[in-house]
Design a protein around this motif. Sequence first.
Motif, PDB file in Angstrom:
ATOM      1  N   HIS A   1       0.941  -1.007  -0.146  1.00 51.41           N
ATOM      2  CA  HIS A   1       0.075   0.268  -0.143  1.00 51.41           C
ATOM      3  C   HIS A   1       1.108   1.410  -0.170  1.00 51.41           C
ATOM      4  CE1 HIS A   1       0.755  -0.836   4.485  1.00 51.41           C
ATOM      5  NE2 HIS A   1       0.147   0.911   4.892  1.00 51.41           N
TER       6      HIS A   1
ATOM      7  N   HIS B   1       1.444   3.693   2.340  1.00 53.08           N
ATOM      8  CA  HIS B   1       2.046   4.396   3.233  1.00 53.08           C
ATOM      9  C   HIS B   1       3.383   5.089   3.192  1.00 53.08           C
ATOM     10  CE1 HIS B   1      -2.017   3.686   5.946  1.00 53.08           C
ATOM     11  NE2 HIS B   1      -1.747   4.520   5.016  1.00 53.08           N
TER      12      HIS B   1
ATOM     13  N   ASP C   1       6.279   5.149   4.819  1.00 49.58           N
ATOM     14  CA  ASP C   1       6.857   3.402   5.136  1.00 49.58           C
ATOM     15  C   ASP C   1       7.202   2.444   4.870  1.00 49.58           C
ATOM     16  OD1 ASP C   1       3.949   3.297   6.639  1.00 49.58           O
ATOM     17  OD2 ASP C   1       4.186   2.140   8.058  1.00 49.58           O
ATOM     18  N   HIS C   2       6.242   1.890   3.741  1.00 50.08           N
ATOM     19  CA  HIS C   2       6.282   1.296   2.584  1.00 50.08           C
ATOM     20  C   HIS C   2       6.483   2.040   1.287  1.00 50.08           C
ATOM     21  CE1 HIS C   2       3.330  -1.738   5.198  1.00 50.08           C
ATOM     22  NE2 HIS C   2       4.025  -0.654   5.983  1.00 50.08           N
TER      23      HIS C   2
ATOM     24  N   HIS D   1      -7.320  -0.622   6.327  1.00 44.89           N
ATOM     25  CA  HIS D   1      -6.198  -0.111   6.613  1.00 44.89           C
ATOM     26  C   HIS D   1      -5.361   0.959   5.871  1.00 44.89           C
ATOM     27  CE1 HIS D   1      -2.515   1.169   8.618  1.00 44.89           C
ATOM     28  NE2 HIS D   1      -1.246   0.614   7.730  1.00 44.89           N
TER      29      HIS D   1
ATOM     30  N   ASP E   1       0.035  -3.682   6.954  1.00 50.22           N
ATOM     31  CA  ASP E   1      -0.133  -3.931   7.735  1.00 50.22           C
ATOM     32  C   ASP E   1      -1.852  -3.804   8.075  1.00 50.22           C
ATOM     33  OD1 ASP E   1       1.812  -2.010   8.209  1.00 50.22           O
ATOM     34  OD2 ASP E   1       1.017   0.225   7.982  1.00 50.22           O
TER      35      ASP E   1
HETATM   36 ZN   LIG Z   1      -0.404   1.085   6.850  1.00 47.61          ZN
END
Ligand SMILES: [Zn+2]
Length: 280
Positions: free
Chosen positions: A108, A110, A112-113, A195, A216
């Motif tokens: 996804h 976000h 942090d990914h 999420h 997540d």
């Molecule tokens: Zn996430």
Amino acid sequence: MKQATPVVHCELLDTGYCLAWEHHVIQGGAHRRLQCHSLVALLHHPQHGWLLWDSGYAPRMLEATQALPFSLYRRATPLFLSPQLAVCAHLQRRGLTPAMIRRVIISHFHADHIAGLRDFPQAELIALHSAYADVAARRGLQAVRRAFIPALLPADFQERATLLPAFMGVALPGLGATHDLLGDGSLLLVALPGHARGQIGMLAHTQRGELLFAADGCWLTRSLREQRPPSRVTHFFVDDAQAMRTTIEHLHTFAQARPDVMIIPSHCPEIFAREVEQQA
Ligand SMILES: [Zn+2]
Ligand SMILES: [Zn+2]
């Protein structure tokens, strides 16, 4: 005779961590800070070569979160990153170059990914179409509301992206339809909505057995064991809180039906301690 499913070699990489409150990431959790590492899987397929499951944190995340509104992200989850932990540094230590990574699967969008994405200028970038469509036009606060930082996406993202429609393939217990990424059963993508819009997980046939990368879908393994979702505080950037809770129930059902599969959420400290720290 049916062909045996190829075995994918898999290694988990730590790309750094943020501090998160335990009572935020799981309802009824303690008032203490957890180190939530962002894990990436480096995969090697005998025919298709090197792939990455997500690209984790990278130092550019610090520059990208210096000014408002993106500094809000960093204030919510203080970051502990170092250049040595970026995926490209992990690769270098293994004698690999970024050009050797043929595909990056994005669970996804976000930050942090996807913070490491720009380090792989030649890779095909694979995600669910609905995941990209939800963030593509977001800027400023609208982006922060989805933990998305537009500057982290490569400028040629669209040219290199393979954006998948909803999955229709063989179903996994609890989790539903899959998409056989390489057509040989070695990597099966599955939807984990809630999420983030269009979030996906991946069941991988590896040298360590079957692994389910849960992104997540839950932050803690305990969350799916005990079917306890994150606190409502996290709803600020969650796409669909009801779907998020349902996904945790579905992961629980899957875990019951397939006790042979190790489930790997991206940020679970328990998994990090056992599967990354102790292996080092
Ligand atoms: Zn996430
Ligand atoms: Zn995450």
